[in-house]
Write a protein that holds these residues in place. Structure first.
Motif, PDB file in Angstrom:
ATOM      1  N   MET A   1      26.934  89.817 -12.174  1.00 15.46           N
ATOM      2  CA  MET A   1      28.339  89.985 -12.539  1.00 15.46           C
ATOM      3  C   MET A   1      29.077  88.646 -12.428  1.00 15.46           C
ATOM      4  O   MET A   1      28.895  87.910 -11.449  1.00 15.46           O
ATOM      5  CB  MET A   1      29.011  91.009 -11.613  1.00 15.46           C
ATOM      6  N   LYS A   2      29.896  88.324 -13.439  1.00 16.91           N
ATOM      7  CA  LYS A   2      30.675  87.096 -13.410  1.00 16.91           C
ATOM      8  C   LYS A   2      31.774  87.213 -12.360  1.00 16.91           C
ATOM      9  O   LYS A   2      32.432  88.243 -12.237  1.00 16.91           O
ATOM     10  CB  LYS A   2      31.278  86.818 -14.780  1.00 16.91           C
ATOM     11  N   LYS A   3      31.965  86.116 -11.626  1.00 16.93           N
ATOM     12  CA  LYS A   3      32.951  86.140 -10.555  1.00 16.93           C
ATOM     13  C   LYS A   3      33.780  84.858 -10.587  1.00 16.93           C
ATOM     14  O   LYS A   3      33.260  83.773 -10.862  1.00 16.93           O
ATOM     15  CB  LYS A   3      32.244  86.288  -9.197  1.00 16.93           C
ATOM     16  N   VAL A   4      35.068  84.997 -10.294  1.00 19.73           N
ATOM     17  CA  VAL A   4      35.992  83.864 -10.278  1.00 19.73           C
ATOM     18  C   VAL A   4      36.440  83.602  -8.846  1.00 19.73           C
ATOM     19  O   VAL A   4      36.710  84.542  -8.089  1.00 19.73           O
ATOM     20  CB  VAL A   4      37.220  84.150 -11.168  1.00 19.73           C
ATOM     21  N   LEU A   5      36.527  82.331  -8.487  1.00 16.54           N
ATOM     22  CA  LEU A   5      36.988  81.937  -7.154  1.00 16.54           C
ATOM     23  C   LEU A   5      38.454  81.508  -7.229  1.00 16.54           C
ATOM     24  O   LEU A   5      38.807  80.617  -8.010  1.00 16.54           O
ATOM     25  CB  LEU A   5      36.138  80.800  -6.610  1.00 16.54           C
ATOM     26  N   ILE A   6      39.289  82.144  -6.434  1.00 13.96           N
ATOM     27  CA  ILE A   6      40.718  81.846  -6.403  1.00 13.96           C
ATOM     28  C   ILE A   6      41.039  81.063  -5.131  1.00 13.96           C
ATOM     29  O   ILE A   6      40.541  81.388  -4.048  1.00 13.96           O
ATOM     30  CB  ILE A   6      41.535  83.151  -6.448  1.00 13.96           C
ATOM     31  N   VAL A   7      41.856  80.027  -5.267  1.00 17.24           N
ATOM     32  CA  VAL A   7      42.222  79.174  -4.135  1.00 17.24           C
ATOM     33  C   VAL A   7      43.714  79.324  -3.844  1.00 17.24           C
ATOM     34  O   VAL A   7      44.548  79.201  -4.744  1.00 17.24           O
ATOM     35  CB  VAL A   7      41.898  77.695  -4.404  1.00 17.24           C
ATOM     36  N   GLU A   8      44.050  79.571  -2.579  1.00 17.00           N
ATOM     37  CA  GLU A   8      45.441  79.730  -2.152  1.00 17.00           C
ATOM     38  C   GLU A   8      45.749  78.797  -0.980  1.00 17.00           C
ATOM     39  O   GLU A   8      44.836  78.300  -0.316  1.00 17.00           O
ATOM     40  CB  GLU A   8      45.716  81.178  -1.749  1.00 17.00           C
ATOM     41  N   THR A   9      47.024  78.577  -0.725  1.00 15.96           N
ATOM     42  CA  THR A   9      47.448  77.642   0.316  1.00 15.96           C
ATOM     43  C   THR A   9      47.591  78.304   1.687  1.00 15.96           C
ATOM     44  O   THR A   9      47.832  79.513   1.787  1.00 15.96           O
ATOM     45  CB  THR A   9      48.796  76.995  -0.052  1.00 15.96           C
ATOM     46  N   ASN A  10      47.476  77.491   2.741  1.00 20.32           N
ATOM     47  CA  ASN A  10      47.784  77.935   4.099  1.00 20.32           C
ATOM     48  C   ASN A  10      49.100  77.356   4.612  1.00 20.32           C
ATOM     49  O   ASN A  10      49.526  77.662   5.728  1.00 20.32           O
ATOM     50  CB  ASN A  10      46.688  77.524   5.088  1.00 20.32           C
ATOM     51  N   VAL A  11      49.741  76.507   3.818  1.00 23.50           N
ATOM     52  CA  VAL A  11      50.962  75.822   4.262  1.00 23.50           C
ATOM     53  C   VAL A  11      52.155  76.771   4.172  1.00 23.50           C
ATOM     54  O   VAL A  11      52.428  77.338   3.115  1.00 23.50           O
ATOM     55  CB  VAL A  11      51.213  74.557   3.420  1.00 23.50           C
ATOM     56  N   ASN A  12      52.870  76.924   5.275  1.00 21.68           N
ATOM     57  CA  ASN A  12      53.949  77.908   5.312  1.00 21.68           C
ATOM     58  C   ASN A  12      55.359  77.326   5.248  1.00 21.68           C
ATOM     59  O   ASN A  12      56.334  78.076   5.188  1.00 21.68           O
ATOM     60  CB  ASN A  12      53.825  78.798   6.554  1.00 21.68           C
ATOM     61  N   ARG A  13      55.483  75.998   5.261  1.00 16.62           N
ATOM     62  CA  ARG A  13      56.814  75.413   5.104  1.00 16.62           C
ATOM     63  C   ARG A  13      56.716  73.999   4.551  1.00 16.62           C
ATOM     64  O   ARG A  13      55.689  73.332   4.666  1.00 16.62           O
ATOM     65  CB  ARG A  13      57.595  75.421   6.410  1.00 16.62           C
ATOM     66  N   TYR A  14      57.811  73.582   3.947  1.00 12.97           N
ATOM     67  CA  TYR A  14      57.877  72.220   3.424  1.00 12.97           C
ATOM     68  C   TYR A  14      57.787  71.249   4.596  1.00 12.97           C
ATOM     69  O   TYR A  14      58.510  71.394   5.584  1.00 12.97           O
ATOM     70  CB  TYR A  14      59.190  72.000   2.669  1.00 12.97           C
ATOM     71  N   LYS A  15      56.908  70.273   4.491  1.00 15.89           N
ATOM     72  CA  LYS A  15      56.691  69.347   5.593  1.00 15.89           C
ATOM     73  C   LYS A  15      57.987  68.631   5.968  1.00 15.89           C
ATOM     74  O   LYS A  15      58.728  68.153   5.119  1.00 15.89           O
ATOM     75  CB  LYS A  15      55.627  68.316   5.218  1.00 15.89           C
ATOM     76  N   GLY A  16      58.241  68.581   7.272  1.00 18.10           N
ATOM     77  CA  GLY A  16      59.434  67.917   7.767  1.00 18.10           C
ATOM     78  C   GLY A  16      60.685  68.768   7.716  1.00 18.10           C
ATOM     79  O   GLY A  16      61.785  68.286   7.996  1.00 18.10           O
ATOM     80  N   THR A  17      60.532  70.050   7.347  1.00 15.66           N
ATOM     81  CA  THR A  17      61.685  70.950   7.260  1.00 15.66           C
ATOM     82  C   THR A  17      61.354  72.280   7.926  1.00 15.66           C
ATOM     83  O   THR A  17      60.217  72.534   8.317  1.00 15.66           O
ATOM     84  CB  THR A  17      62.084  71.234   5.796  1.00 15.66           C
TER      85      THR A  17
END
Length: 225
Positions: A1-17
């Motif tokens: 079966m064909k499968k796609v890999l999805i990438v998501e972020t772990n960053v929860n806030r704008y850096k320095g804010t």
């Protein structure tokens, strides 16, 4: 079966804010919705694995199709609470990798060597590199075995400088997608801000903004089925 890999972020806030950011929900949910219509399976990774934060602003743009995905136990488990780490997967299992957006990705996508290595294997095996909006940050620094940027000479798109200004984040983000893309030899293309726009050049598929997700997915699916 064909499968796609999805990438998501772990960053929860704008850096320095103290301002929250994270995954732009629709950029994952709408893409998965299109995959499921065609019975294409997927897995989800994030740089650190585990919990993926949601950009609170993205919750303002939810329709019934996004709610259906978001409220499903499969999505909640695989894409929000328990994303896998890069080292948990075998890149040979995937025919494409898809980089989601949300401003957080600008900090944890560009220099992640493990995810770059996964993308390189998929691409070298004839698979597809795909992204939408800020997700283009995941493609900007990937190089081939000869040290050449994979986006060099390719037509791509992503969240534009104009869109960044309109979003009020021009002075907060660590770089501008277009500027880095062109520096690395890509041919940057775009349409009017916040209009649906996506394109394919070879095995690279990219969408400009959050309104381009389904078009990106449909272009990819057409290649896969």
């Amino acid at each position: 079966m064909k499968k796609v890999l999805i990438v998501e972020t772990n960053v929860n806030r704008y850096k320095g804010t103290d301002e929250a950011t994270g995954l732009w929900l629709g950029e994952s949910a709408e893409f998965i919705d299109e995959l499921q219509k065609c019975n294409i399976d997927y897995d989800v990774i994030s740089p650190k694995g585990g919990l993926v934060p949601l950009d609170p602003r993205s919750m303002k743009y939810i329709d019934s199709s996004i709610w259906n995905i978001y409220e499903s136990s499969d999505f909640a488990d695989k894409a929000i609470r328990n994303t896998m780490r890069p080292e948990d997967i075998n890149p040979k299992d995937y025919v494409a990798i898809y980089f989601t957006g949300g401003h957080g990705v600008m900090w944890d996508f560009p220099d992640n060597e493990k995810i770059q290595a996964i993308a390189r294997v998929i691409y070298n095996d004839g698979g597809y590199l795909t992204s939408v909006c800020h997700g283009i940050a995941g493609l900007l620094n990937i190089k081939d075995e000869n040290g050449k940027y994979l986006i060099s000479g390719k037509k791509i798109t992503g969240f534009t400088t104009a869109e960044e200004r309109i979003a009020g984040k021009r002075t907060v983000v660590p770089f501008l997608n277009q500027k880095v893309a062109e520096k690395h030899g890509a041919i940057w293309t775009k349409k009017r801000f916040y209009k649906d726009y996506a394109l394919k050049d070879g095995n690279i598929i990219a969408g400009q903004n959050p309104f381009s997700v389904r078009t990106v997915a449909k272009i990819l699916i057409k290649e896969l089925i």
